[in-house]
Design an enzyme around this catalytic site. Structure first.
Site, PDB file in Angstrom:
ATOM      1  N   GLY A  25       0.845  -1.181   0.000  1.00 56.23           N
ATOM      2  CA  GLY A  25       0.000   0.000   0.000  1.00 56.23           C
ATOM      3  C   GLY A  25       0.883   1.234   0.000  1.00 56.23           C
ATOM      4  N   GLY A  27       0.824   5.818   0.016  1.00 55.90           N
ATOM      5  CA  GLY A  27       0.132   7.101  -0.011  1.00 55.90           C
ATOM      6  C   GLY A  27       1.180   8.182  -0.135  1.00 55.90           C
ATOM      7  N   VAL A  28       0.755   9.423   0.014  1.00 54.00           N
ATOM      8  CA  VAL A  28       1.691  10.514  -0.192  1.00 54.00           C
ATOM      9  C   VAL A  28       2.826  10.481   0.831  1.00 54.00           C
ATOM     10  CG1 VAL A  28       1.946  13.007  -0.173  1.00 54.00           C
ATOM     11  CG2 VAL A  28      -0.048  11.968  -1.251  1.00 54.00           C
ATOM     12  N   ALA A  30       3.143   7.908   3.343  1.00 56.08           N
ATOM     13  CA  ALA A  30       3.265   6.636   4.049  1.00 56.08           C
ATOM     14  C   ALA A  30       3.287   5.471   3.059  1.00 56.08           C
ATOM     15  CB  ALA A  30       2.109   6.457   5.023  1.00 56.08           C
ATOM     16  N   VAL A  32       2.912   1.120   3.099  1.00 55.30           N
ATOM     17  CA  VAL A  32       2.610  -0.053   3.910  1.00 55.30           C
ATOM     18  C   VAL A  32       3.350  -1.252   3.317  1.00 55.30           C
ATOM     19  CG1 VAL A  32       0.833  -1.503   4.907  1.00 55.30           C
ATOM     20  CG2 VAL A  32       0.325   0.875   4.383  1.00 55.30           C
ATOM     21  N   ASP A 142     -13.515   7.751   9.360  1.00 61.55           N
ATOM     22  CA  ASP A 142     -13.196   7.356   7.983  1.00 61.55           C
ATOM     23  C   ASP A 142     -13.647   5.928   7.699  1.00 61.55           C
ATOM     24  OD1 ASP A 142     -12.354   7.854   5.446  1.00 61.55           O
ATOM     25  OD2 ASP A 142     -10.218   7.717   5.855  1.00 61.55           O
TER      26      ASP A 142
END
Lengths: 526, 340
Positions: A25, A27-28, A30, A32, A142
């Site tokens: 995974g 993101g900007v 982070a 995973v 969320d």
């Protein structure tokens, strides 16, 4: 495997004890990883590595989230084994949920949604988690399929509490959600799932906002995607914020075939998607709904959903490719739309005053009010303030760098102009934090200035070439390169633009959220 | 058992008394029959939950001031807080969290417009020793840490902690490998050094030498990124506080301190650079720069000016730009001394 007994094991607090196997995974700020913990029998773990230097978040928030995480204990909540820093990154070590998120499962294998018995199991387990969280005085903020994870044994866990945000995230529409979660702002969320009162923010955020998101998640599981997701996320959010909805988009959506659902399922979702937060049931009450009676076991999920599923890693790689493809595509369509706007003839535009849950279509339908409806006025104020500022800037910037670089704001402003709604544009901006907005816009302006400088340099360079009398072929090649570069820059600009807009929206929400205060029981916890 | 307690509604005072009885039991009966003990611990957990409900209310009802006052009064009439703190490790996770919230809330409850928690803690100040040493116990750290932060809202309690030997331990606690615990300790450390202005100023003046020696070597020069980032931010907060102006003047007159700050300015982390600037500017703006400070600045003049020429915050910040302009002017105006 995330067995409960594992909770008592001590996981080592140094990076050398873990061997990273694969990226699952990103993101900007982070990433995973799937990894194994060598001293603990090479147990599989998921490690979320968060770049702390990128987040300007203040550490009080990071601390609060980390603490919340480590003090929660419930079979349906993904709890971190431990967390520690590795240079500038915070590593959050969590159980590896081998089947990944429901969002990724749906995307890869159930594009039209899950069957009702499967949905019931997933939702019931999620409600258990939600009920516990709310009882502890925490909001999740969320709830969505991307944050509901399944293990190989069919156990369902709710993830993502700020620090552990969006584990296994791989939805193209969420490329920014990681960064917003990483900022650990008081209010987070992903546009498609956000409750109206969260977006409008003037009524504050309560446990009932989680129930709304839960209802949207139910639709997501049933249809394979959340409502409005046929629109790019930027548009969906801006549209929901401004309550503007393009009729043509809606028509497009309506034509899609829809599945048959049971009465009790539709009733349950309808309860969650009540416009009035106070009328939505609590998580505890929802658990008693008839839809969750005679719910099957997790074994059923294993047989009907997990069987033959590609691995989390494989799905992540696949989605990465898809994301690249869809990013290109969505930017193209957006440009097309904008052109359509500037021509501005056949596009029907209507303002909507809210969302009504359409039981027959099992979708969210926009409500189109008459112009003079009173309850819309608050929303108008929000929008006018924002737009009038954007417009001023845009006019200025537009001259310098060309419309196409500003697709999102230009799109919105463009629409306003075409619609000929001349009553707009002089709002007081009562609900907009002008300081924040101007700050963000100044950043935007600066980046546009930079870009302008670059374009000027290039023009200068080309002029120079001309003077030197460079060959015809190489000029062409250079031009192609220049175009390529500018294309990339404009892509980047678009993305930044969108991120800035998001940030502004979140800041606004945060500001009004901060003034309305936190729930009392969580307030005393620190 | 359930029926027994359902039948009669218990007053806040009853709740506290029954909690106290069970805490006394939990505290000193390790050898009674296991099953009986389990029942009692379950009951204790329920009681603590009920105390919490009285103090915080629930989704249907707000807390009642009168009930809160009665509960608080009864709680501090005897040694309930001490019992609760010492028995905390014996409770399960949920009961520990409830107990922590109860203790936190009680610190703010007024009885006859007095914070009676403060009076109690003054007489039982050794409880702080227990709470602080919680940072050495992974299981208890977050609970004791949260209680501790609430207790140091009382100025007398904060003064005790600041002046105790424990203060030195915080330099290690905030670098513990476990992020949750280290971050909690850092939050407490920050609270101690910023909450009660006059107490902090007095503490820093009296303990200047050892405190800043530790602060520099253990925190600002730590190999740990998070430690450096938090420490430089807190240093800025401390030195820029008007009540600490004497300490600030002393800090910016030291050559060693300037060297450390200049190293932080060169860090690749933008966040650290910006925070370091907010401290560095104090050295430059000082109108009575000692000669050795001035000469270091002169020697590094061109490097510093080059650094500042493209030194920007991510967001437009007028104050920052103004500060930067002033620092640049100060440094540019510095001339090498004739003697050197």
């Amino acid at each position: 495997m995330a067995n409960e007994e594992e909770a008592n094991l001590q996981y080592p607090l140094d990076s050398n004890s873990y061997r990273i196997l694969d990226e699952i995974g990103s993101g900007v700020s982070a990433i995973v990883y799937k990894a194994e913990c060598l001293p603990v029998n090479s147990t599989l773990v998921a490690i979320k590595a968060i770049d702390l230097d990128q987040s300007r978040a203040d550490f009080d928030n990071v601390r609060r989230e980390a603490k919340t995480m480590s003090l929660l204990s419930h079979p349906n909540i993904l709890r971190a084994h431990c967390s520690f820093t590795v240079d500038r990154r915070l590593w959050v070590v969590m159980p590896f949920m081998s089947a990944g998120s429901l969002q990724s499962i749906i995307t890869s294998s159930f594009p039209d949604g899950l069957s009702e018995p499967c949905i019931a199991i997933v939702l019931k387990e999620t409600l258990n988690a939600l009920s516990y969280l709310h009882d502890q005085g925490h909001l999740h903020r969320d709830i969505k399929a991307g944050n509901i994870l399944i293990d190989s044994n069919g156990s369902v866990k709710l993830a993502d509490f700020g620090v552990s945000a969006s584990i296994f995230e791989s939805n193209s529409s969420h490329f920014w959600s990681c960064s917003s979660s990483m900022m650990l702002t008081d209010v987070a969320g992903t546009p498609y799932w956000m409750a109206p009162e969260v977006i409008h923010s003037h009524t504050g955020y309560s446990f009932k906002a989680d129930i709304w998101s839960f209802g949207i998640t139910a639709l997501e599981l049933a249809h394979g995607r959340p409502p409005l997701s046929h629109l790019p996320p930027s548009k969906s959010l801006i549209m929901k914020i401004t309550k503007r909805f393009r009729f043509s988009d809606y028509e497009k959506n309506k034509k899609e075939k829809h599945k048959k659902f049971s009465k009790s399922f539709m009733d349950m979702v309808k309860l969650c998607l009540d416009q009035d937060p106070s009328k939505r049931p609590t998580a505890e009450k929802l658990l008693k709904h008839s839809f969750f009676k005679s719910c099957r076991s997790s074994e059923f999920l294993v047989r009907n959903v997990l069987n033959g599923l590609p691995s989390v890693e494989a799905r992540f790689k696949e989605s990465k490719l898809r994301r690249l493809a869809s990013m290109n595509k969505s930017s193209e369509t957006e440009e097309d739309d904008d052109e359509g706007c500037s021509v501005g003839q056949n596009i029907k535009q209507r303002r909507i005053s809210g969302w009504n849950f359409n039981e027959d279509g099992f979708e969210l339908d926009p409500v189109f009010p008459t112009e003079t409806e009173g309850e819309d006025s608050v929303v108008k104020q929000v929008r006018f303030g924002g737009e009038s500022i954007i417009k001023d800037r845009e006019d200025e910037a537009g001259r310098d760098s060309g419309e196409s670089n500003l697709s999102s704001p230009a799109g919105v402003v463009g629409e306003t102009q075409v619609s000929g709604d001349t009553s707009e544009g002089h709002g007081g901006g009562g609900y907009v934090d002008s300081e924040v907005m101007i700050g963000s816009l100044m950043v935007l302006k600066r980046s546009l200035d930079d870009q302008r400088q670059q374009v000027m340099d290039l023009i200068g360079l080309l002029h120079g070439e001309e003077g030197g009398g460079g060959g015809e072929v190489s000029r062409e090649e250079q031009l192609v390169q220049v175009i390529e570069r500018m294309k990339m820059e404009s892509e980047n600009e678009k993305r930044r633009n969108f991120e800035l807009e998001m940030e502004m929206e979140f800041l606004k929400i945060q500001i009004s959220g901060a003034s309305s205060g936190e729930p009392s029981s969580s307030g005393g916890a620190d | 058992m359930k029926g027994l307690f359902k039948s009669k509604p218990r007053t806040p005072v009853d709740l506290v008394r029954q909690t106290r009885e069970l805490l006394i039991y939990a505290d000193r009966s390790p050898d009674s029959r296991e099953s009986k003990r389990e029942d009692k611990m379950v009951e204790l957990g329920k009681l603590i939950r009920e105390l919490k409900l009285v103090l915080y209310g629930n989704s249907e009802s707000e807390p009642v001031a009168e009930a809160c006052a009665q509960l608080t009064q009864e709680f501090f009439k005897e040694n309930t807080l001490r019992l609760l703190i010492t028995c905390l490790p014996k409770l399960n996770l949920e009961a520990r969290k409830d107990a922590t919230q109860v203790v936190a809330n009680l610190q703010r409850q007024q009885v006859h417009s007095r914070l009676i928690a403060s009076d109690y803690l003054e007489k039982n100040i050794d409880l702080m020793d227990t709470l602080i040493s919680g940072y050495e116990n992974t299981d208890m750290a977050l609970h004791y840490g949260a209680m501790l932060r609430e207790c140091i809202r009382h100025q007398t309690v904060a003064r005790y902690v600041l002046e105790s030997e424990h203060m030195k331990k915080f330099f290690d606690y905030i670098q513990l490998p476990n992020f949750d615990i280290a971050a909690d300790a850092a939050a407490t450390f920050k609270e101690l050094l910023t909450r009660h202005k006059s107490t902090v100023a007095e503490f820093l003046s009296k303990n200047y030498d050892w405190f800043f020696a530790e602060y520099n070597s253990k925190l600002l020069e730590s190999t740990n990124y998070i430690t450096r980032r938090q420490a430089i931010k807190l240093l800025g907060d401390i030195l820029l506080d008007r009540s600490n102006s004497a300490v600030m003047t002393r800090y910016v007159s030291s050559r060693d301190n300037l060297r450390i700050l200049m190293n932080l300015l060169r860090e690749s982390s933008k966040s650290i650079q910006i925070e370091a600037f907010h401290v560095f500017k104090l050295f430059a703006a000082n109108q009575n720069k000692p000669p050795d400070i001035a000469s270091i600045l002169v020697a590094n003049k061109s490097k510093l000016l080059r650094l500042f020429s493209d030194f920007k915050t991510d967001k437009e910040d007028e104050q920052f730009e103004a500060d930067k302009a002033q620092v640049v002017r100060e440094i540019a105006a510095l001339e090498p001394r004739d003697s050197s």
